[in-house]
Design an enzyme around this catalytic site. Sequence first.
Site, PDB file in Angstrom:
ATOM      1  NE  ARG A 139      -3.750 -40.763  24.935  1.00  0.00           N
ATOM      2  CZ  ARG A 139      -4.465 -40.100  24.679  1.00  0.00           C
ATOM      3  NH1 ARG A 139      -4.642 -38.658  25.190  1.00  0.00           N
ATOM      4  NH2 ARG A 139      -5.501 -40.157  23.909  1.00  0.00           N
ATOM      5  CG  ASP A 151      -0.736 -32.878  26.720  1.00  0.00           C
ATOM      6  OD1 ASP A 151      -0.181 -33.285  25.712  1.00  0.00           O
ATOM      7  OD2 ASP A 151      -1.893 -33.542  26.530  1.00  0.00           O
ATOM      8  NE  ARG A 161       0.700 -41.226  23.574  1.00  0.00           N
ATOM      9  CZ  ARG A 161       0.182 -40.031  23.758  1.00  0.00           C
ATOM     10  NH1 ARG A 161       0.641 -39.212  24.702  1.00  0.00           N
ATOM     11  NH2 ARG A 161      -0.695 -39.504  22.814  1.00  0.00           N
ATOM     12  CG  ASP A 204      -1.144 -37.340  26.872  1.00  0.00           C
ATOM     13  OD1 ASP A 204      -0.190 -37.087  26.143  1.00  0.00           O
ATOM     14  OD2 ASP A 204      -2.478 -36.682  26.549  1.00  0.00           O
TER      15      ASP A 204
END
Length: 163
Positions: free
Chosen positions: A92, A97, A83, A95
């Site tokens: 990307r 989150d 990344r 990712d």
Amino acid sequence: METAYIALGSNLEQPQRQLQAGFTALARLPDTQLIAQSSLYRSAPVGYANQPDFVNAVAAIRTRLTPRALLDALLAIEREHGRVREFPNAPRTLDLDIVLYGERVIHEPGLSIPHPRMQERAFVMAPLAQIAPDVLVPGRGRVRDLLAGVDIKSVTVLREIAA
């Protein structure tokens, strides 16, 4: 142990494989168990449109890691998978989150839980509703009710993953 929900996304270097590797990496975190994973979903990019479509999913984990330690671990996994943060909403490889961490509400530099825009994003809400429809998003409502507020036609199920 606390239940947390992690949104995964990729649009580079075989995105479906990147997400599978992301699930594997989550399962290998210390003091953490992967307890559920959604299907894979395809979605159009948000913010910066001149890039490939994304593949997205959500994982549920049980962890003893603090929210900050979990964030640090997720950032390390992203780096391990190549990344690079060139600009906001850039393409990307992987990712990760934190979408929810129990019923906690956290607003610290670099860490906001619940994720501030989760209820606006079908690519988060559809997979989250698949694995946790009754979970309460603090200050916002139940996942199943929030799902009604997004256009789920903007995401397509790519591949079912057995939980």
